[in-house]
Design a protein around this motif. Structure first.
Motif, PDB file in Angstrom:
ATOM      1  N   ASN A   1       0.676  -1.249  -0.147  1.00 55.27           N
ATOM      2  CA  ASN A   1      -0.041   0.128   0.017  1.00 55.27           C
ATOM      3  C   ASN A   1       0.912   1.119   0.065  1.00 55.27           C
ATOM      4  O   ASN A   1       0.668   2.160  -0.883  1.00 55.27           O
ATOM      5  N   LYS A   2       1.807   1.204   0.705  1.00 53.22           N
ATOM      6  CA  LYS A   2       2.690   2.584   0.915  1.00 53.22           C
ATOM      7  C   LYS A   2       3.389   2.804  -0.185  1.00 53.22           C
ATOM      8  O   LYS A   2       3.920   3.772  -0.545  1.00 53.22           O
ATOM      9  N   ASN A   3       4.140   1.713  -1.001  1.00 57.95           N
ATOM     10  CA  ASN A   3       4.696   1.869  -1.951  1.00 57.95           C
ATOM     11  C   ASN A   3       3.984   2.652  -3.242  1.00 57.95           C
ATOM     12  O   ASN A   3       4.675   3.127  -3.976  1.00 57.95           O
ATOM     13  N   LEU A   4       2.652   2.814  -2.839  1.00 53.21           N
ATOM     14  CA  LEU A   4       2.059   3.650  -3.804  1.00 53.21           C
ATOM     15  C   LEU A   4       2.609   5.026  -3.913  1.00 53.21           C
ATOM     16  O   LEU A   4       2.671   6.100  -4.644  1.00 53.21           O
ATOM     17  N   LEU A   5       2.982   5.479  -2.661  1.00 54.77           N
ATOM     18  CA  LEU A   5       3.424   6.980  -2.315  1.00 54.77           C
ATOM     19  C   LEU A   5       4.946   6.998  -2.943  1.00 54.77           C
ATOM     20  O   LEU A   5       5.335   7.787  -3.282  1.00 54.77           O
ATOM     21  N   VAL A   6       5.786   5.792  -2.840  1.00 57.20           N
ATOM     22  CA  VAL A   6       7.137   5.786  -3.199  1.00 57.20           C
ATOM     23  C   VAL A   6       6.830   5.798  -4.538  1.00 57.20           C
ATOM     24  O   VAL A   6       7.842   6.753  -5.271  1.00 57.20           O
ATOM     25  N   ARG A   7       5.958   5.396  -5.217  1.00 59.12           N
ATOM     26  CA  ARG A   7       5.947   5.448  -6.789  1.00 59.12           C
ATOM     27  C   ARG A   7       5.350   6.944  -7.150  1.00 59.12           C
ATOM     28  O   ARG A   7       5.993   7.663  -8.181  1.00 59.12           O
ATOM     29  N   ILE A   8       4.509   7.554  -6.389  1.00 56.30           N
ATOM     30  CA  ILE A   8       4.319   8.984  -6.667  1.00 56.30           C
ATOM     31  C   ILE A   8       5.437   9.849  -6.633  1.00 56.30           C
ATOM     32  O   ILE A   8       5.852  10.699  -7.292  1.00 56.30           O
ATOM     33  N   ASN A   9       6.215   9.570  -5.352  1.00 51.45           N
ATOM     34  CA  ASN A   9       7.568  10.430  -5.115  1.00 51.45           C
ATOM     35  C   ASN A   9       8.559  10.448  -6.527  1.00 51.45           C
ATOM     36  O   ASN A   9       9.027  11.474  -7.043  1.00 51.45           O
ATOM     37  N   ARG A  10       8.586   9.111  -7.030  1.00 53.78           N
ATOM     38  CA  ARG A  10       9.553   8.952  -7.903  1.00 53.78           C
ATOM     39  C   ARG A  10       8.996   9.479  -9.403  1.00 53.78           C
ATOM     40  O   ARG A  10       9.792  10.057 -10.120  1.00 53.78           O
ATOM     41  N   GLU A  11       7.753   9.095  -9.927  1.00 58.14           N
ATOM     42  CA  GLU A  11       7.194   9.352 -10.952  1.00 58.14           C
ATOM     43  C   GLU A  11       6.758  11.002 -11.207  1.00 58.14           C
ATOM     44  O   GLU A  11       6.629  11.363 -12.250  1.00 58.14           O
ATOM     45  N   LEU A  12       6.238  11.566  -9.970  1.00 55.30           N
ATOM     46  CA  LEU A  12       5.732  12.669 -10.176  1.00 55.30           C
ATOM     47  C   LEU A  12       6.277  13.652  -9.327  1.00 55.30           C
ATOM     48  O   LEU A  12       5.918  14.678  -8.894  1.00 55.30           O
ATOM     49  N   ASP A  13       7.553  13.382  -8.983  1.00 60.23           N
ATOM     50  CA  ASP A  13       8.639  14.150  -8.161  1.00 60.23           C
ATOM     51  C   ASP A  13       7.825  14.979  -6.981  1.00 60.23           C
ATOM     52  O   ASP A  13       7.911  15.996  -6.926  1.00 60.23           O
ATOM     53  N   ALA A  14       7.312  14.030  -6.187  1.00 57.36           N
ATOM     54  CA  ALA A  14       6.331  14.288  -5.257  1.00 57.36           C
ATOM     55  C   ALA A  14       7.422  14.188  -3.674  1.00 57.36           C
ATOM     56  O   ALA A  14       8.575  13.547  -3.828  1.00 57.36           O
ATOM     57  N   ASP A  15       6.958  14.814  -2.704  1.00 59.53           N
ATOM     58  CA  ASP A  15       7.868  14.591  -1.420  1.00 59.53           C
ATOM     59  C   ASP A  15       7.002  14.049   0.004  1.00 59.53           C
ATOM     60  O   ASP A  15       7.173  14.276   0.890  1.00 59.53           O
ATOM     61  N   PHE A  16       6.302  13.100  -0.347  1.00 56.20           N
ATOM     62  CA  PHE A  16       5.532  12.084   0.476  1.00 56.20           C
ATOM     63  C   PHE A  16       6.537  11.548   1.416  1.00 56.20           C
ATOM     64  O   PHE A  16       7.602  10.865   1.239  1.00 56.20           O
ATOM     65  N   ASP A  17       6.206  11.821   2.710  1.00 54.56           N
ATOM     66  CA  ASP A  17       7.219  11.235   3.912  1.00 54.56           C
ATOM     67  C   ASP A  17       6.241   9.907   4.158  1.00 54.56           C
ATOM     68  O   ASP A  17       5.138   9.949   4.702  1.00 54.56           O
ATOM     69  N   VAL A  18       6.930   8.846   3.802  1.00 51.90           N
ATOM     70  CA  VAL A  18       6.176   7.555   3.716  1.00 51.90           C
ATOM     71  C   VAL A  18       5.879   7.036   5.191  1.00 51.90           C
ATOM     72  O   VAL A  18       4.959   6.673   5.539  1.00 51.90           O
ATOM     73  N   THR A  19       6.765   7.483   5.998  1.00 53.11           N
ATOM     74  CA  THR A  19       6.900   7.260   7.619  1.00 53.11           C
ATOM     75  C   THR A  19       5.594   8.053   8.019  1.00 53.11           C
ATOM     76  O   THR A  19       5.387   7.636   9.230  1.00 53.11           O
ATOM     77  N   ALA A  20       4.974   9.098   7.514  1.00 53.84           N
ATOM     78  CA  ALA A  20       3.939   9.828   8.141  1.00 53.84           C
ATOM     79  C   ALA A  20       2.630   9.314   7.930  1.00 53.84           C
ATOM     80  O   ALA A  20       1.405   9.638   8.211  1.00 53.84           O
ATOM     81  N   PHE A  21       2.584   7.920   7.481  1.00 54.02           N
ATOM     82  CA  PHE A  21       1.416   7.282   6.970  1.00 54.02           C
ATOM     83  C   PHE A  21       1.423   5.819   7.595  1.00 54.02           C
ATOM     84  O   PHE A  21       2.362   5.082   7.601  1.00 54.02           O
ATOM     85  N   ASP A  22       0.199   5.326   8.023  1.00 49.92           N
ATOM     86  CA  ASP A  22      -0.136   4.272   8.508  1.00 49.92           C
ATOM     87  C   ASP A  22      -1.131   3.558   7.590  1.00 49.92           C
ATOM     88  O   ASP A  22      -1.946   4.244   6.922  1.00 49.92           O
ATOM     89  N   HIS A  23      -0.730   2.118   7.278  1.00 47.04           N
ATOM     90  CA  HIS A  23      -1.660   1.226   6.608  1.00 47.04           C
ATOM     91  C   HIS A  23      -2.810   1.024   7.521  1.00 47.04           C
ATOM     92  O   HIS A  23      -2.876   0.566   8.613  1.00 47.04           O
ATOM     93  N   ARG A  24      -4.037   0.947   6.815  1.00 45.83           N
ATOM     94  CA  ARG A  24      -5.196   0.526   7.727  1.00 45.83           C
ATOM     95  C   ARG A  24      -6.262  -0.186   6.663  1.00 45.83           C
ATOM     96  O   ARG A  24      -6.454   0.228   5.501  1.00 45.83           O
ATOM     97  N   ALA A  25      -6.547  -1.427   7.271  1.00 46.37           N
ATOM     98  CA  ALA A  25      -7.647  -2.273   6.311  1.00 46.37           C
ATOM     99  C   ALA A  25      -9.005  -1.984   7.237  1.00 46.37           C
ATOM    100  O   ALA A  25      -8.844  -2.417   8.257  1.00 46.37           O
ATOM    101  N   VAL A  26     -10.056  -1.944   6.637  1.00 44.36           N
ATOM    102  CA  VAL A  26     -11.265  -1.698   7.213  1.00 44.36           C
ATOM    103  C   VAL A  26     -12.215  -2.628   6.392  1.00 44.36           C
ATOM    104  O   VAL A  26     -12.469  -2.849   5.360  1.00 44.36           O
ATOM    105  N   TRP A  27     -12.935  -3.499   7.209  1.00 42.23           N
ATOM    106  CA  TRP A  27     -14.157  -4.265   6.894  1.00 42.23           C
ATOM    107  C   TRP A  27     -15.406  -3.151   6.627  1.00 42.23           C
ATOM    108  O   TRP A  27     -15.861  -3.092   7.621  1.00 42.23           O
ATOM    109  N   ASN A  28     -16.033  -2.928   5.422  1.00 41.95           N
ATOM    110  CA  ASN A  28     -17.000  -2.106   5.235  1.00 41.95           C
ATOM    111  C   ASN A  28     -18.308  -3.175   5.232  1.00 41.95           C
ATOM    112  O   ASN A  28     -18.388  -3.559   4.042  1.00 41.95           O
TER     113      ASN A  28
END
Ligand code: AVJ
Length: 321
Positions: free
Chosen positions: A216-243
């Protein structure tokens, strides 16, 4: 076929649109860059993620029966797969088709890494000719359409519960788009995960090894690389929810603090509140009846439905009617 630049422009436009939505979102299809595809392969080996192994058991056990359900194989078989992943599902199925039947395989996947892996995995089948369509499903189906004209003997594969990423109206539209170019008698093989206990579902999407969190967090890594973004990946938690109301597992990335992220290539700056989430994926779960109804509404009729009781996973064979 789209150029790399168009692909990147589409990615940038989708990311900008979805991060400006309320609540913030990202499209699940973008999880599968090279690292994302490898992490997904690792997920498929986790004891808590049972979809892949359950489906492989069903495919191995019934490949021959599925191949025999194809109307007339004299002119060969056209096989279309939406979301081929690493090619293991397709290889299991090709084992069931006699080696003297020519098979035209059309692979539709947004991930070029997936297309390459599948091409390599099925290279040993000498009766198979492969065409790759690097595209999202809707665009890929349009480019496959000319190949299917005058081909009554067609089998479309939508496996691995890939349909689960689509909300019900989008799933409906997808099944209709699959159906549109097909002659009566063409087959659709749909793998779909069933509703089960919340505890089992959450273990599958928030595993104790943290592989799904990395995926899940790798999506932010990808956006950083491909769109020259500065997401701090450690600032986000993975969460799964059953709706339960929507019958889906949701994956989110939850911001641990108030902060701002800049996407230079898209000239965008996005504000995050503490606890605010980006909704990155839905995985819808079904009852066996839901699956039949979905196919029927899309212009298909159920021929057979096999259920893996252990994992609660269903493989359904439909015919276009
Ligand atoms: C490949 C989309 C079917 O939704 O179960 C696995 C992707 N996401 N773990 C799923 C996934 C988190 C998977 N699909």
């Amino acid at each position: 076929m789209s150029s790399d630049q168009t692909v990147l422009d589409t990615f940038a436009a989708d990311v900008v649109r979805d991060l400006c939505r309320q609540p913030k979102q990202l499209q699940a299809r973008y999880l599968y860059d090279a690292l994302g595809s490898s992490l997904f392969d690792a997920i498929c080996r986790l004891p808590w993620y049972r979809i892949t192994r359950a489906e492989a058991r069903l495919l191995r056990g019934h490949a021959r029966e599925i191949a025999n359900a194809l109307p007339s194989r004299d002119g060969g078989v056209a096989l279309v797969e939406l979301g081929c992943g690493n090619g293991e599902k397709l290889a299991a199925l090709l084992e069931g088709i006699p080696q003297n039947v020519p098979v035209d395989v059309h692979l539709i996947d947004i991930s070029t890494d997936a297309l390459q892996a599948t091409g390599a995995r099925i290279a040993r089948f000498e009766n198979v000719r492969t065409t790759s369509h690097p595209a999202a499903y809707d665009e890929g189906l349009r480019s496959v359409q000319p190949f299917l004209q005058h081909r009554p003997c067609t089998l479309t594969l939508l496996l691995g519960s890939n349909i689960g990423n689509f909300d019900p109206p989008a799933a409906q539209a997808l099944l209709r788009a699959i159906r549109a170019p097909l002659a009566n008698g063409a087959l659709l093989l749909l793998g779909a995960d069933l509703v089960k206990s919340e505890a089992d579902l959450l273990l599958a999407y928030d595993d104790p090894l943290g592989v799904t969190a990395a995926f899940n967090k790798n999506l932010l890594v990808r956006i950083n690389r491909e769109l020259d973004a500065d997401f701090d990946v450690t600032a986000f938690d993975h969460r799964a929810v059953w709706n339960a109301r929507e019958q889906r597992v949701e994956m989110h990335l939850v911001s641990r603090r108030t902060h701002r992220v800049r996407l230079a290539a898209a000239d965008l700056s996005v504000q995050f509140a503490e606890g605010e989430s980006i909704w990155t994926e839905s995985s819808y779960k079904y009852t066996p009846l839901d699956i039949g109804r979905m196919g029927t509404d899309g212009g298909f009729r159920v021929i057979r439905q096999w259920i893996d009781e252990e994992a609660q996973f269903a493989l359904t064979l439909f015919v276009a009617n």
